[in-house]
Design a protein around this motif. Structure first.
Motif, PDB file in Angstrom:
ATOM      1  N   GLY A   1       0.786  -1.221   0.000  1.00 37.50           N
ATOM      2  CA  GLY A   1       0.000   0.000   0.000  1.00 37.50           C
ATOM      3  C   GLY A   1       0.821   1.276   0.000  1.00 37.50           C
ATOM      4  N   ILE A   2       1.959   1.272   0.693  1.00 36.89           N
ATOM      5  CA  ILE A   2       2.804   2.475   0.744  1.00 36.89           C
ATOM      6  C   ILE A   2       3.353   2.793  -0.648  1.00 36.89           C
ATOM      7  N   GLU A   3       3.849   1.772  -1.341  1.00 35.50           N
ATOM      8  CA  GLU A   3       4.386   1.977  -2.690  1.00 35.50           C
ATOM      9  C   GLU A   3       3.275   2.418  -3.653  1.00 35.50           C
ATOM     10  N   ALA A   4       2.097   1.793  -3.530  1.00 33.94           N
ATOM     11  CA  ALA A   4       0.968   2.174  -4.385  1.00 33.94           C
ATOM     12  C   ALA A   4       0.543   3.620  -4.102  1.00 33.94           C
ATOM     13  N   LEU A   5       0.529   4.014  -2.836  1.00 35.91           N
ATOM     14  CA  LEU A   5       0.196   5.389  -2.462  1.00 35.91           C
ATOM     15  C   LEU A   5       1.164   6.370  -3.111  1.00 35.91           C
ATOM     16  N   GLU A   6       2.448   6.104  -3.004  1.00 33.37           N
ATOM     17  CA  GLU A   6       3.455   6.995  -3.586  1.00 33.37           C
ATOM     18  C   GLU A   6       3.312   7.082  -5.108  1.00 33.37           C
ATOM     19  N   THR A   7       3.014   5.948  -5.753  1.00 34.67           N
ATOM     20  CA  THR A   7       2.824   5.939  -7.208  1.00 34.67           C
ATOM     21  C   THR A   7       1.586   6.737  -7.599  1.00 34.67           C
ATOM     22  N   ILE A   8       0.499   6.570  -6.864  1.00 40.21           N
ATOM     23  CA  ILE A   8      -0.731   7.315  -7.153  1.00 40.21           C
ATOM     24  C   ILE A   8      -0.498   8.814  -6.993  1.00 40.21           C
ATOM     25  N   ARG A   9       0.231   9.207  -5.968  1.00 39.02           N
ATOM     26  CA  ARG A   9       0.526  10.644  -5.780  1.00 39.02           C
ATOM     27  C   ARG A   9       1.347  11.188  -6.961  1.00 39.02           C
ATOM     28  N   ARG A  10       2.268  10.403  -7.491  1.00 33.42           N
ATOM     29  CA  ARG A  10       3.037  10.824  -8.676  1.00 33.42           C
ATOM     30  C   ARG A  10       2.126  10.933  -9.898  1.00 33.42           C
ATOM     31  N   LEU A  11       1.230   9.950 -10.062  1.00 35.14           N
ATOM     32  CA  LEU A  11       0.293   9.960 -11.192  1.00 35.14           C
ATOM     33  C   LEU A  11      -0.604  11.201 -11.163  1.00 35.14           C
ATOM     34  N   GLU A  12      -1.039  11.595  -9.987  1.00 40.65           N
ATOM     35  CA  GLU A  12      -1.901  12.774  -9.874  1.00 40.65           C
ATOM     36  C   GLU A  12      -1.206  14.006 -10.438  1.00 40.65           C
ATOM     37  N   VAL A  13       0.078  14.141 -10.146  1.00 39.31           N
ATOM     38  CA  VAL A  13       0.847  15.282 -10.642  1.00 39.31           C
ATOM     39  C   VAL A  13       1.053  15.159 -12.150  1.00 39.31           C
ATOM     40  N   GLU A  14       1.495  13.977 -12.594  1.00 37.46           N
ATOM     41  CA  GLU A  14       1.767  13.757 -14.020  1.00 37.46           C
ATOM     42  C   GLU A  14       0.519  13.936 -14.875  1.00 37.46           C
ATOM     43  N   MET A  15      -0.616  13.425 -14.387  1.00 38.71           N
ATOM     44  CA  MET A  15      -1.856  13.462 -15.159  1.00 38.71           C
ATOM     45  C   MET A  15      -2.679  14.721 -14.883  1.00 38.71           C
TER      46      MET A  15
ATOM     47  N   ARG B   1      -6.218  15.822  -6.382  1.00 32.41           N
ATOM     48  CA  ARG B   1      -5.664  14.910  -5.380  1.00 32.41           C
ATOM     49  C   ARG B   1      -6.791  14.181  -4.655  1.00 32.41           C
ATOM     50  N   SER B   2      -6.740  12.865  -4.683  1.00 37.77           N
ATOM     51  CA  SER B   2      -7.726  12.032  -3.994  1.00 37.77           C
ATOM     52  C   SER B   2      -7.431  11.992  -2.502  1.00 37.77           C
ATOM     53  N   LYS B   3      -8.464  11.730  -1.727  1.00 37.56           N
ATOM     54  CA  LYS B   3      -8.286  11.464  -0.303  1.00 37.56           C
ATOM     55  C   LYS B   3      -7.944   9.984  -0.191  1.00 37.56           C
ATOM     56  N   ILE B   4      -6.800   9.680   0.399  1.00 42.32           N
ATOM     57  CA  ILE B   4      -6.367   8.287   0.530  1.00 42.32           C
ATOM     58  C   ILE B   4      -6.203   7.962   2.003  1.00 42.32           C
ATOM     59  N   ILE B   5      -7.017   7.016   2.472  1.00 39.05           N
ATOM     60  CA  ILE B   5      -6.947   6.566   3.856  1.00 39.05           C
ATOM     61  C   ILE B   5      -6.277   5.199   3.868  1.00 39.05           C
ATOM     62  N   MET B   6      -5.166   5.115   4.584  1.00 40.76           N
ATOM     63  CA  MET B   6      -4.448   3.855   4.714  1.00 40.76           C
ATOM     64  C   MET B   6      -5.084   3.042   5.834  1.00 40.76           C
ATOM     65  N   THR B   7      -5.154   1.733   5.629  1.00 36.75           N
ATOM     66  CA  THR B   7      -5.680   0.839   6.658  1.00 36.75           C
ATOM     67  C   THR B   7      -4.648  -0.242   6.943  1.00 36.75           C
ATOM     68  N   SER B   8      -4.561  -0.627   8.210  1.00 40.79           N
ATOM     69  CA  SER B   8      -3.600  -1.664   8.577  1.00 40.79           C
ATOM     70  C   SER B   8      -3.980  -2.277   9.912  1.00 40.79           C
ATOM     71  N   ALA B   9      -3.645  -3.536  10.070  1.00 44.18           N
ATOM     72  CA  ALA B   9      -3.823  -4.194  11.358  1.00 44.18           C
ATOM     73  C   ALA B   9      -2.726  -3.736  12.319  1.00 44.18           C
ATOM     74  N   LEU B  10      -1.684  -3.106  11.787  1.00 43.60           N
ATOM     75  CA  LEU B  10      -0.563  -2.645  12.594  1.00 43.60           C
ATOM     76  C   LEU B  10      -0.805  -1.230  13.092  1.00 43.60           C
TER      77      LEU B  10
END
Length: 130
Positions: free
Chosen positions: A63-77, A81-90
């Protein structure tokens, strides 16, 4: 509004969808690679996601890598900016800090996610009016 659930666990996908389906048009993918593909396709179609609920620990691309890629895509495209909520059992402070400061997450929820916590977070980030 559109939402993307990125979750590799079946039960979590089903629960999150039941929480969101009255508020959003919901799509579901099962890993970070599919999240990136779905996000890019939605942006190309001119129907970007307003919300992404992203699990952190997933196969293929986490999820962290996907989040970083999506943030780059938002700038490139040049899409909003989407609201992204991370979820984890940790409930690991290091993971939370990395999500916010390096990845640009909008929020963080510890699993299991309950409806009240999710709706409070949606309100906090401006996607739900109470």
């Amino acid at each position: 509004m559109r939402a993307l659930i990125v979750e590799d666990e079946f039960l979590s996908r089903k629960v999150l969808k039941s929480f969101l389906m009255s508020l959003f048009e919901v799509d579901i993918v099962v890993n970070g690679r599919e999240a990136i593909e779905a996000y890019k396709l939605a942006a190309e179609e001119g129907k970007p996601y307003h919300l992404v609920l992203m699990d952190i620990m997933m196969p293929e691309i986490d999820g962290i890598e996907a989040l970083e890629t999506i943030r780059r895509l938002e700038v490139e495209m040049q899409v909003a900016r989407s609201k992204i909520i991370m979820t984890s059992a940790l409930d690991d402070p290091k993971t939370v800090l990395k999500s916010f400061h390096e990845g640009g997450a909008s929020g963080y929820l510890v699993k299991p996610v309950d409806k009240e916590k999710l709706f409070k977070e949606l309100e906090r980030i401006g996607l739900l009016k109470q």
